[in-house]
Write a protein that holds these residues in place. Structure first.
Motif, PDB file in Angstrom:
ATOM      1  N   PRO A 125      -2.181  -9.474  -7.003  1.00  0.00           N
ATOM      2  CA  PRO A 125      -3.311  -8.446  -6.509  1.00  0.00           C
ATOM      3  C   PRO A 125      -2.617  -6.975  -6.240  1.00  0.00           C
ATOM      4  O   PRO A 125      -3.395  -6.248  -6.126  1.00  0.00           O
ATOM      5  N   ASP A 126      -1.351  -6.742  -6.258  1.00  0.00           N
ATOM      6  CA  ASP A 126      -0.528  -5.427  -5.845  1.00  0.00           C
ATOM      7  C   ASP A 126      -0.465  -4.847  -7.232  1.00  0.00           C
ATOM      8  O   ASP A 126       0.179  -3.760  -7.158  1.00  0.00           O
ATOM      9  N   ALA A 127      -0.762  -5.357  -8.373  1.00  0.00           N
ATOM     10  CA  ALA A 127      -0.504  -4.848  -9.793  1.00  0.00           C
ATOM     11  C   ALA A 127      -1.524  -5.182 -10.746  1.00  0.00           C
ATOM     12  O   ALA A 127      -2.502  -5.859 -10.263  1.00  0.00           O
TER      13      ALA A 127
ATOM     14  N   SER B  19      10.912   4.452  -8.581  1.00  0.00           N
ATOM     15  CA  SER B  19      12.207   4.945  -8.999  1.00  0.00           C
ATOM     16  C   SER B  19      12.925   5.883  -7.992  1.00  0.00           C
ATOM     17  O   SER B  19      14.277   5.905  -8.052  1.00  0.00           O
ATOM     18  N   GLU B  20      12.344   6.588  -7.315  1.00  0.00           N
ATOM     19  CA  GLU B  20      12.855   7.554  -6.187  1.00  0.00           C
ATOM     20  C   GLU B  20      13.471   6.797  -5.193  1.00  0.00           C
ATOM     21  O   GLU B  20      14.632   7.096  -4.577  1.00  0.00           O
ATOM     22  N   VAL B  21      13.027   5.359  -4.967  1.00  0.00           N
ATOM     23  CA  VAL B  21      13.489   4.612  -3.873  1.00  0.00           C
ATOM     24  C   VAL B  21      14.584   3.959  -4.202  1.00  0.00           C
ATOM     25  O   VAL B  21      15.797   3.840  -3.675  1.00  0.00           O
ATOM     26  N   VAL B  22      14.501   3.346  -5.696  1.00  0.00           N
ATOM     27  CA  VAL B  22      16.097   3.020  -6.040  1.00  0.00           C
ATOM     28  C   VAL B  22      17.105   3.812  -6.365  1.00  0.00           C
ATOM     29  O   VAL B  22      18.080   3.599  -6.336  1.00  0.00           O
ATOM     30  N   GLY B  23      16.741   5.109  -6.617  1.00  0.00           N
ATOM     31  CA  GLY B  23      17.718   6.208  -6.664  1.00  0.00           C
ATOM     32  C   GLY B  23      18.591   6.481  -5.665  1.00  0.00           C
ATOM     33  O   GLY B  23      19.551   6.972  -5.524  1.00  0.00           O
ATOM     34  N   MET B  24      17.937   5.977  -4.456  1.00  0.00           N
ATOM     35  CA  MET B  24      18.677   5.994  -3.251  1.00  0.00           C
ATOM     36  C   MET B  24      19.646   4.951  -3.106  1.00  0.00           C
ATOM     37  O   MET B  24      20.507   4.711  -1.980  1.00  0.00           O
ATOM     38  N   LEU B  25      19.490   3.842  -3.926  1.00  0.00           N
ATOM     39  CA  LEU B  25      20.521   2.502  -3.776  1.00  0.00           C
ATOM     40  C   LEU B  25      21.661   2.585  -4.735  1.00  0.00           C
ATOM     41  O   LEU B  25      21.744   3.308  -5.607  1.00  0.00           O
ATOM     42  N   PRO B  26      22.625   1.881  -4.485  1.00  0.00           N
ATOM     43  CA  PRO B  26      23.578   1.702  -5.241  1.00  0.00           C
ATOM     44  C   PRO B  26      23.241   1.144  -6.644  1.00  0.00           C
ATOM     45  O   PRO B  26      23.687   1.613  -7.705  1.00  0.00           O
ATOM     46  N   MET B  27      22.190   0.356  -7.039  1.00  0.00           N
ATOM     47  CA  MET B  27      21.777   0.031  -8.154  1.00  0.00           C
ATOM     48  C   MET B  27      20.803   0.980  -8.544  1.00  0.00           C
ATOM     49  O   MET B  27      19.926   1.279  -7.920  1.00  0.00           O
ATOM     50  N   LYS B  28      20.923   1.562  -9.827  1.00  0.00           N
ATOM     51  CA  LYS B  28      20.028   2.330 -10.331  1.00  0.00           C
ATOM     52  C   LYS B  28      19.099   1.920 -11.410  1.00  0.00           C
ATOM     53  O   LYS B  28      18.025   2.787 -11.702  1.00  0.00           O
TER      54      LYS B  28
ATOM     55  N   GLN C  34       0.838  -1.182   0.029  1.00  0.00           N
ATOM     56  CA  GLN C  34      -0.053   0.159  -0.160  1.00  0.00           C
ATOM     57  C   GLN C  34       0.886   1.143   0.078  1.00  0.00           C
ATOM     58  O   GLN C  34       0.568   2.065  -0.698  1.00  0.00           O
ATOM     59  N   THR C  35       1.929   1.143   0.750  1.00  0.00           N
ATOM     60  CA  THR C  35       2.788   2.304   0.946  1.00  0.00           C
ATOM     61  C   THR C  35       3.646   2.370  -0.314  1.00  0.00           C
ATOM     62  O   THR C  35       3.671   3.737  -1.051  1.00  0.00           O
ATOM     63  N   LEU C  36       4.120   1.474  -1.075  1.00  0.00           N
ATOM     64  CA  LEU C  36       5.085   1.466  -2.266  1.00  0.00           C
ATOM     65  C   LEU C  36       4.409   1.691  -3.512  1.00  0.00           C
ATOM     66  O   LEU C  36       4.712   2.267  -4.551  1.00  0.00           O
ATOM     67  N   LEU C  37       2.975   1.044  -3.870  1.00  0.00           N
ATOM     68  CA  LEU C  37       2.386   0.864  -4.846  1.00  0.00           C
ATOM     69  C   LEU C  37       1.112   1.643  -5.250  1.00  0.00           C
ATOM     70  O   LEU C  37       0.423   1.238  -5.899  1.00  0.00           O
ATOM     71  N   ARG C  38       0.853   2.306  -4.122  1.00  0.00           N
ATOM     72  CA  ARG C  38      -0.326   3.306  -4.407  1.00  0.00           C
ATOM     73  C   ARG C  38       0.090   4.808  -4.389  1.00  0.00           C
ATOM     74  O   ARG C  38       1.019   5.158  -3.456  1.00  0.00           O
TER      75      ARG C  38
ATOM     76  N   ALA D 109       2.346   6.545 -11.055  1.00  0.00           N
ATOM     77  CA  ALA D 109       2.678   7.047  -9.967  1.00  0.00           C
ATOM     78  C   ALA D 109       3.547   6.041  -9.002  1.00  0.00           C
ATOM     79  O   ALA D 109       4.451   6.581  -8.490  1.00  0.00           O
ATOM     80  N   ALA D 110       2.958   4.891  -9.004  1.00  0.00           N
ATOM     81  CA  ALA D 110       3.983   3.952  -8.205  1.00  0.00           C
ATOM     82  C   ALA D 110       5.226   3.518  -9.057  1.00  0.00           C
ATOM     83  O   ALA D 110       6.214   3.490  -8.148  1.00  0.00           O
ATOM     84  N   ASP D 111       5.502   3.463 -10.175  1.00  0.00           N
ATOM     85  CA  ASP D 111       6.331   3.474 -10.773  1.00  0.00           C
ATOM     86  C   ASP D 111       7.544   4.801 -10.479  1.00  0.00           C
ATOM     87  O   ASP D 111       8.734   4.464 -10.295  1.00  0.00           O
ATOM     88  N   GLU D 112       6.946   5.854 -10.527  1.00  0.00           N
ATOM     89  CA  GLU D 112       7.749   7.011 -10.159  1.00  0.00           C
ATOM     90  C   GLU D 112       8.154   6.993  -8.849  1.00  0.00           C
ATOM     91  O   GLU D 112       9.421   7.381  -8.432  1.00  0.00           O
TER      92      GLU D 112
END
Length: 289
Positions: free
Chosen positions: A59-61, A132-141, A21-25, A126-129
């Motif tokens: 169910p989450d997508a 993207s912000e979450v992954v942007g904080m990781l070593p893998m981009k 709900q937090t990440l995909l909505r 919106a969930a994809d974006e």
């Protein structure tokens, strides 16, 4: 996981909130997203991986199959896929969705004309974006999405490669059942290649899981006695609960345990294998037989 299918690390984290709900909505809680980022950054701070695969349950997508004529040009094919996605999701514009599609199999209609069954995975833009912000904080981009039923197929195809009886060779289909508190997943392959998938939110008991499994097989027109291997994965798996499946399919279910084909630094249990099967499968490339 590296290219040799060695599991470099595996773990789980419990959050006090609904993670999908937090990440995909749209409009996920900022503080909760920050907690997720902190955990992931700590887990992958020194990771050598270059890519992230985000594994989502159906169910989450939006995960569905649609038939498309093999004669349709690629450009028109994309338009048809979006039209079908719009019917499923209610989206009015292609800008509202991240869509990924792949041809699962090619067959013929009643008049002998070829057509393709295409799997479509849709995630709200919106969930994809947000991801993207979450992954942007990781070593893998770089990242992409994969549905859990496809991910477990990458495990089962490699398990089947390790052996099989002559009887199984005459029954070319494999059915994998994923049990979770919120839903049950069904993955079907033929000769180690993805054939179809389904999920049911009402299948919360062994009897209901069997009922929906039969309905799924009937819907895709696959005889019950064509199933040569039967796997179970997910949370709190107890093979003893699947006696009804033995009666229906004349097959003894096995735990879908990726640790039979993946090297691990620890000595994981079979239950952990059932739990991690989608995540480990997501880390594998598509099986090519």
């Amino acid at each position: 996981m590296d290219q040799g299918h060695r599991l470099l690390r595996a773990g789980e984290e419990t959050f006090s909130f609904d993670l999908p709900q937090t990440l995909l909505r749209k409009g996920g809680d900022v503080d909760q997203i920050r907690q997720v980022c902190t955990v992931l950054t700590g887990a992958f701070d020194d990771a050598a991986a270059r890519d992230v695969r985000v594994c989502v349950h159906p169910p989450d997508a939006y995960s569905f199959f649609t038939p498309i004529s093999s004669d349709v040009p690629v450009r028109d094919r994309k338009r048809q896929l979006f039209q079908q996605a719009a019917l499923v999701t209610g989206a009015r514009s292609a800008d509202e969705l991240y869509l990924d599609s792949q041809t699962v199999r090619t067959t013929q209609d009643s008049e002998g004309e070829p057509f393709m069954w295409v799997h479509v995975l849709g995630v709200p833009k919106a969930a994809d974006e947000q991801m993207s912000e979450v992954v942007g904080m990781l070593p893998m981009k770089r990242y992409d999405w994969i549905v859990s039923s496809e991910a477990v197929g990458r495990v089962s195809s490699r398990l089947e490669r390790t052996g099989g009886s002559a009887r199984e060779a005459l029954r070319p289909y494999t059915l994998a059942v994923g049990q979770y508190p919120t839903h049950t997943e069904y993955f079907l392959s033929r000769n180690r290649e993805w054939y179809h998938a389904h999920y049911a939110e009402e299948a919360d008991s062994p009897e209901n899981r069997a009922y929906f499994a039969v309905g799924f097989m009937n819907r895709v027109d696959v005889p019950l006695d064509a199933v040569g291997r039967l796997y179970v994965y997910g949370m709190d798996v107890d093979i003893g609960d699947y006696g009804r499946f033995v009666d229906i399919f004349d097959q003894v279910p096995e735990v879908l345990n990726p640790f039979r084909i993946v090297q691990s630094r620890s000595d994981p249990t079979e239950g952990e294998g059932a739990l991690y099967a989608p995540c480990i499968g997501a880390g594998m490339d598509e099986y090519v037989g």
